[in-house]
Write a protein that holds these residues in place. Structure first.
Motif, PDB file in Angstrom:
ATOM      1  N   GLY A   1       0.808  -1.201   0.000  1.00  0.00           N
ATOM      2  CA  GLY A   1       0.000   0.000   0.000  1.00  0.00           C
ATOM      3  C   GLY A   1       0.842   1.253   0.000  1.00  0.00           C
ATOM      4  N   SER A   2       0.200   2.380   0.250  1.00  0.00           N
ATOM      5  CA  SER A   2       0.909   3.660   0.280  1.00  0.00           C
ATOM      6  C   SER A   2       1.867   3.710   1.454  1.00  0.00           C
ATOM      7  CB  SER A   2      -0.097   4.807   0.378  1.00  0.00           C
ATOM      8  OG  SER A   2      -0.930   4.830  -0.761  1.00  0.00           O
ATOM      9  N   PRO A   3       2.967   4.455   1.337  1.00  0.00           N
ATOM     10  CA  PRO A   3       3.954   4.528   2.415  1.00  0.00           C
ATOM     11  C   PRO A   3       3.352   5.070   3.711  1.00  0.00           C
ATOM     12  CG  PRO A   3       4.850   5.444   0.393  1.00  0.00           C
ATOM     13  CD  PRO A   3       3.396   5.229   0.154  1.00  0.00           C
ATOM     14  N   VAL A   4       3.914   4.595   4.824  1.00  0.00           N
ATOM     15  CA  VAL A   4       3.524   5.063   6.154  1.00  0.00           C
ATOM     16  C   VAL A   4       4.780   5.564   6.864  1.00  0.00           C
ATOM     17  CG1 VAL A   4       1.575   3.471   6.299  1.00  0.00           C
ATOM     18  CG2 VAL A   4       3.821   2.755   7.160  1.00  0.00           C
ATOM     19  N   PRO A   5       4.633   6.384   7.907  1.00  0.00           N
ATOM     20  CA  PRO A   5       5.808   6.903   8.614  1.00  0.00           C
ATOM     21  C   PRO A   5       6.674   5.795   9.218  1.00  0.00           C
ATOM     22  CG  PRO A   5       3.869   8.189   9.159  1.00  0.00           C
ATOM     23  CD  PRO A   5       3.383   6.996   8.384  1.00  0.00           C
ATOM     24  N   GLU A   6       7.989   5.987   9.141  1.00  0.00           N
ATOM     25  CA  GLU A   6       8.949   5.055   9.745  1.00  0.00           C
ATOM     26  C   GLU A   6       9.780   5.815  10.779  1.00  0.00           C
ATOM     27  OE1 GLU A   6      10.743   2.909  11.247  1.00  0.00           O
ATOM     28  OE2 GLU A   6      12.439   2.573   9.910  1.00  0.00           O
ATOM     29  N   ALA A   7      10.813   6.548  10.339  1.00  0.00           N
ATOM     30  CA  ALA A   7      11.524   7.416  11.286  1.00  0.00           C
ATOM     31  C   ALA A   7      10.633   8.598  11.661  1.00  0.00           C
ATOM     32  CB  ALA A   7      12.829   7.915  10.673  1.00  0.00           C
ATOM     33  N   ALA A   8       9.718   8.925  10.775  1.00  0.00           N
ATOM     34  CA  ALA A   8       8.783  10.016  11.052  1.00  0.00           C
ATOM     35  C   ALA A   8       7.638   9.537  11.933  1.00  0.00           C
ATOM     36  CB  ALA A   8       8.229  10.589   9.753  1.00  0.00           C
ATOM     37  N   GLN A   9       7.086  10.464  12.659  1.00  0.00           N
ATOM     38  CA  GLN A   9       5.862  10.211  13.422  1.00  0.00           C
ATOM     39  C   GLN A   9       4.654  10.481  12.537  1.00  0.00           C
ATOM     40  OE1 GLN A   9       5.458  11.773  17.575  1.00  0.00           O
ATOM     41  NE2 GLN A   9       3.803  12.988  16.682  1.00  0.00           N
ATOM     42  N   SER A  10       4.794  11.489  11.670  1.00  0.00           N
ATOM     43  CA  SER A  10       3.729  11.832  10.736  1.00  0.00           C
ATOM     44  C   SER A  10       4.323  12.542   9.534  1.00  0.00           C
ATOM     45  CB  SER A  10       2.687  12.743  11.400  1.00  0.00           C
ATOM     46  OG  SER A  10       3.277  13.980  11.783  1.00  0.00           O
ATOM     47  N   CYS A  11       3.652  12.401   8.387  1.00  0.00           N
ATOM     48  CA  CYS A  11       4.056  13.089   7.156  1.00  0.00           C
ATOM     49  C   CYS A  11       2.806  13.409   6.358  1.00  0.00           C
ATOM     50  CB  CYS A  11       4.978  12.218   6.300  1.00  0.00           C
ATOM     51  SG  CYS A  11       6.662  12.001   6.912  1.00  0.00           S
ATOM     52  N   GLU A  12       2.806  14.567   5.676  1.00  0.00           N
ATOM     53  CA  GLU A  12       1.649  14.937   4.868  1.00  0.00           C
ATOM     54  C   GLU A  12       2.003  16.080   3.928  1.00  0.00           C
ATOM     55  OE1 GLU A  12      -1.443  16.409   7.374  1.00  0.00           O
ATOM     56  OE2 GLU A  12      -0.142  17.893   8.351  1.00  0.00           O
ATOM     57  N   PHE A  13       1.262  16.136   2.809  1.00  0.00           N
ATOM     58  CA  PHE A  13       1.326  17.319   1.967  1.00  0.00           C
ATOM     59  C   PHE A  13       0.595  18.448   2.670  1.00  0.00           C
ATOM     60  CE2 PHE A  13       2.117  14.295  -1.565  1.00  0.00           C
ATOM     61  CZ  PHE A  13       3.206  14.932  -2.143  1.00  0.00           C
ATOM     62  N   THR A  14       1.149  19.640   2.596  1.00  0.00           N
ATOM     63  CA  THR A  14       0.527  20.788   3.258  1.00  0.00           C
ATOM     64  C   THR A  14      -0.208  21.686   2.273  1.00  0.00           C
ATOM     65  OG1 THR A  14       2.562  22.090   3.062  1.00  0.00           O
ATOM     66  CG2 THR A  14       2.277  20.782   5.074  1.00  0.00           C
ATOM     67  N   ASP A  15      -0.270  21.250   0.993  1.00  0.00           N
ATOM     68  CA  ASP A  15      -0.986  22.016  -0.014  1.00  0.00           C
ATOM     69  C   ASP A  15      -1.720  21.069  -0.939  1.00  0.00           C
ATOM     70  OD1 ASP A  15       1.161  20.862  -1.252  1.00  0.00           O
ATOM     71  OD2 ASP A  15       1.648  22.603  -2.496  1.00  0.00           O
ATOM     72  N   LYS A  16      -2.661  21.585  -1.701  1.00  0.00           N
ATOM     73  CA  LYS A  16      -3.434  20.760  -2.621  1.00  0.00           C
ATOM     74  C   LYS A  16      -2.674  20.456  -3.906  1.00  0.00           C
ATOM     75  CE  LYS A  16      -7.981  22.280  -1.000  1.00  0.00           C
ATOM     76  NZ  LYS A  16      -9.283  22.919  -1.378  1.00  0.00           N
ATOM     77  N   ALA A  17      -1.597  21.181  -4.142  1.00  0.00           N
ATOM     78  CA  ALA A  17      -0.834  21.006  -5.384  1.00  0.00           C
ATOM     79  C   ALA A  17       0.222  19.906  -5.285  1.00  0.00           C
ATOM     80  CB  ALA A  17      -0.154  22.319  -5.761  1.00  0.00           C
ATOM     81  N   SER A  18       0.361  19.272  -4.115  1.00  0.00           N
ATOM     82  CA  SER A  18       1.384  18.227  -3.906  1.00  0.00           C
ATOM     83  C   SER A  18       2.785  18.771  -4.171  1.00  0.00           C
ATOM     84  CB  SER A  18       1.121  17.007  -4.798  1.00  0.00           C
ATOM     85  OG  SER A  18      -0.143  16.450  -4.540  1.00  0.00           O
ATOM     86  N   GLN A  19       3.058  19.937  -3.589  1.00  0.00           N
ATOM     87  CA  GLN A  19       4.352  20.593  -3.830  1.00  0.00           C
ATOM     88  C   GLN A  19       5.068  20.962  -2.534  1.00  0.00           C
ATOM     89  OE1 GLN A  19       3.878  23.464  -6.939  1.00  0.00           O
ATOM     90  NE2 GLN A  19       6.062  23.888  -7.133  1.00  0.00           N
ATOM     91  N   SER A  20       4.415  20.773  -1.394  1.00  0.00           N
ATOM     92  CA  SER A  20       5.043  21.037  -0.095  1.00  0.00           C
ATOM     93  C   SER A  20       4.715  19.872   0.832  1.00  0.00           C
ATOM     94  CB  SER A  20       4.515  22.345   0.499  1.00  0.00           C
ATOM     95  OG  SER A  20       5.098  22.593   1.766  1.00  0.00           O
ATOM     96  N   PHE A  21       5.759  19.251   1.389  1.00  0.00           N
ATOM     97  CA  PHE A  21       5.573  18.015   2.162  1.00  0.00           C
ATOM     98  C   PHE A  21       6.275  18.155   3.504  1.00  0.00           C
ATOM     99  CE2 PHE A  21       6.223  13.436   3.051  1.00  0.00           C
ATOM    100  CZ  PHE A  21       4.931  12.973   2.799  1.00  0.00           C
ATOM    101  N   ARG A  22       5.512  17.948   4.580  1.00  0.00           N
ATOM    102  CA  ARG A  22       6.051  18.139   5.928  1.00  0.00           C
ATOM    103  C   ARG A  22       6.057  16.820   6.698  1.00  0.00           C
ATOM    104  NH1 ARG A  22       2.710  22.313   8.781  1.00  0.00           N
ATOM    105  NH2 ARG A  22       1.211  20.596   8.956  1.00  0.00           N
ATOM    106  N   CYS A  23       7.172  16.582   7.410  1.00  0.00           N
ATOM    107  CA  CYS A  23       7.289  15.409   8.282  1.00  0.00           C
ATOM    108  C   CYS A  23       7.718  15.849   9.674  1.00  0.00           C
ATOM    109  CB  CYS A  23       8.328  14.429   7.743  1.00  0.00           C
ATOM    110  SG  CYS A  23       7.833  13.576   6.223  1.00  0.00           S
TER     111      CYS A  23
END
Length: 528
Positions: free
Chosen positions: A82-104
């Motif tokens: 399936g889609s990737p899940v956090p490993e070293a990260a606690q959480s990760c997500e795109f912060t915009d609708k354009a899929s151009q900024s990603f925060r972990c």
């Protein structure tokens, strides 16, 4: 090395019941003990390949499978696919609708195996180091879309991408994005040799002679904090020169598991004459094999020559005679088990036809027989496959083909320099999305160093990456596959299956390899 949003390693037991549950498959591996596993992927540190285990250099299945045990990434493929899940990260997500900024945000208390703290600064250092070194053997192209990286405190990282890319989480789950320490790795220089220091589930110690690794011992990393749950405390990975030697070691009990890569004849023998002490497990495989062309080489520069080869190739004969039907004919770069697949080559060329090939060459004014050399790596690929292809082409009287083999290091260097007109390669996807069967081959900075460029295909790749719903990118991928079938810069041959053989009593074998051939040694345990 992987594909599509749903790659479920559905297991098919081929001999007896698949690994009857003799012990717990959950837990931290406190009583999982030590296991011995065999593989045939070679690891060699040499003048031509000085840093096989540096994530800024490594870009082959064997090296990546070692790095996955010892280095962490922000995300990883979940158990079951399936889609990737956090490993070293606690959480990760795109912060915009354009899929151009990603925060972990990192997990609290992360440490490298030497006890030093792992921070957001180490993540930033690791990605920027990969991009700065940009070794032509490595996988920097996977993350070349990273424009800038910001950190906030010790735990927050924000990636700003140059263009939208909905596949970015998958790329962060590859060893290209592995996190290393600035204390152990220099910013602008590769780390030569065979040492690895990280924060992954295991630490490692290798044994080598003349730079060739024969054994790696993975021991549980007591400092590890992440998503992986170890089912064992130690794994000894032995590297064999051949599948035959690995199979004999399994039969004798010198190893408990034989993984990448069993030969097709071995698999057939295990199916025909089962061994009561060994169980064979079939796993879905997403790897493909293909021919690639230097489209500027005089012998294949004319598109008609490449098209004629596509019209003559009999994939079914290769699958049955060379691989005992452990592979399936492939008519596109994207395998049939991945969303977006289209049988573009079959749609254009149909069944193998001398008449069609002759017409293609005649219409283009190409003189026959066309003389060319077909190249392959002797220590990676099966000679018989290329001999069968040669015979298919020569039998038409339209071609005069010779086959030439050389060892991998020399072969890879020569192919990247454009010395070969046509040569064979295999591809294990980096992550499960159609993009990874298209972009690495067709982008300008492609890993083959191919001179082929199609601007329409490049625009379609960019368009597909804007689709957060990956199935909505199928139309773009369908058109790209039609372009490849028309221009034939690459000629798909087959897609493979994966097999693992294990002595009875070993648990977790069905999860040892995922669809991308990622080795997950932590899944192995021993029944009580």
């Amino acid at each position: 090395m992987n594909r599509k949003t749903l790659v479920l390693p559905a297991v098919v037991g081929l001999l007896a019941p698949v690994l009857a549950a003799c012990g717990s498959s959950e837990g931290d591996g406190a009583d999982g003990g030590s296991l011995v596993v065999g593989m045939t992927d070679q690891l060699i540190a040499s003048k031509d390949s000085p840093a096989p285990l540096d994530p800024a250099y490594a870009y082959d299945t064997g090296s990546w499978n070692v790095l996955r045990q010892t280095l962490q990434t922000l995300m990883h493929a979940p158990r079951g696919g399936g889609s990737p899940v956090p490993e070293a990260a606690q959480s990760c997500e795109f912060t915009d609708k354009a899929s151009q900024s990603f925060r972990c945000t990192l997990r609290e208390g992360l440490k490298f195996s030497d006890g030093s703290a792992l921070t957001a600064g180490d993540v930033k250092f690791s990605i920027e180091r990969l991009l700065k070194i940009n070794d032509d053997n490595g996988a920097a192209a996977l993350l070349s879309n990273v424009d800038t990286i910001d950190t906030k405190g010790d735990r927050e990282i924000v990636f700003h991408l140059a263009t939208p890319d909905a596949t970015f989480p998958f790329k962060l789950a590859t060893p290209a994005a592995a996190i290393v320490s600035e204390k152990k790795y220099k910013a602008g220089k590769l780390r030569d040799g065979l040492e690895v220091d990280g924060s992954g589930p295991y630490t490692m110690k290798s044994e080598a002679k003349g730079g060739r690794v024969s054994k790696i011992t993975f021991s549980k990393n007591k400092s590890y904090k992440g998503d992986v749950k170890l089912q064992n405390s130690k794994v000894e990975l032995r590297i064999f020169d051949s599948a035959e030697a690995m199979g004999k070691a399994l039969e004798k009990g010198d190893i408990q598991v034989a993984t990448r890569e069993l030969g097709s004849e071995q698999v057939q023998k295990m199916l025909d004459k089962p061994n009561k002490d060994i169980e064979l497990t079939e796993l879905p495989g997403l790897f493909i094999q293909y021919l690639t062309f230097n489209t500027e080489h005089p012998s294949v520069k004319d598109k008609a020559v490449r098209q004629a080869m596509a019209a003559l190739l009999d994939r079914g004969q290769i699958a049955s005679e060379v691989y005992n039907s452990t592979t399936e004919p492939l008519y596109s770069l994207i395998p049939s088990s991945i969303g977006g697949h289209k049988n573009a080559f079959y749609d254009k060329y149909g069944e193998p036809s001398v008449t069609k090939a002759e017409w293609i060459l005649r219409e283009a004014g190409v003189k026959t027989p066309v003389k060319l050399s077909l190249h392959y790596a002797t220590d990676r690929y099966t000679p018989k496959e290329y001999e069968v292809i040669r015979d298919q082409l020569n039998r038409s009287a339209l071609f005069s083909v010779t086959v030439k083999g050389t060892d991998w290091n020399k072969f890879r260097e020569a192919s990247k320099k454009g010395e070969y007109p046509v040569y064979g390669l295999g591809w294990v996807p980096d992550f499960p999305d159609p993009d990874n069967y298209i972009a690495p081959f067709l982008e300008k900075e492609n890993f083959m160093n191919s001179p082929y460029v199609n601007n329409q295909a490049l625009r379609l790749i960019d368009e597909s990456r804007r689709k957060a719903d990956r199935s909505s990118a199928d139309a773009a991928f369908g058109k790209i596959q039609e372009i490849v079938a028309e221009d034939v810069p690459i000629l798909p041959l087959w897609q493979g299956k994966q097999y693992v053989a294990a002595r009875k009593g070993v648990t977790g074998v069905e999860r040892l390899l995922n669809g991308s051939s990622d080795l997950q040694l932590w899944e192995l345990g021993q029944g009580k």
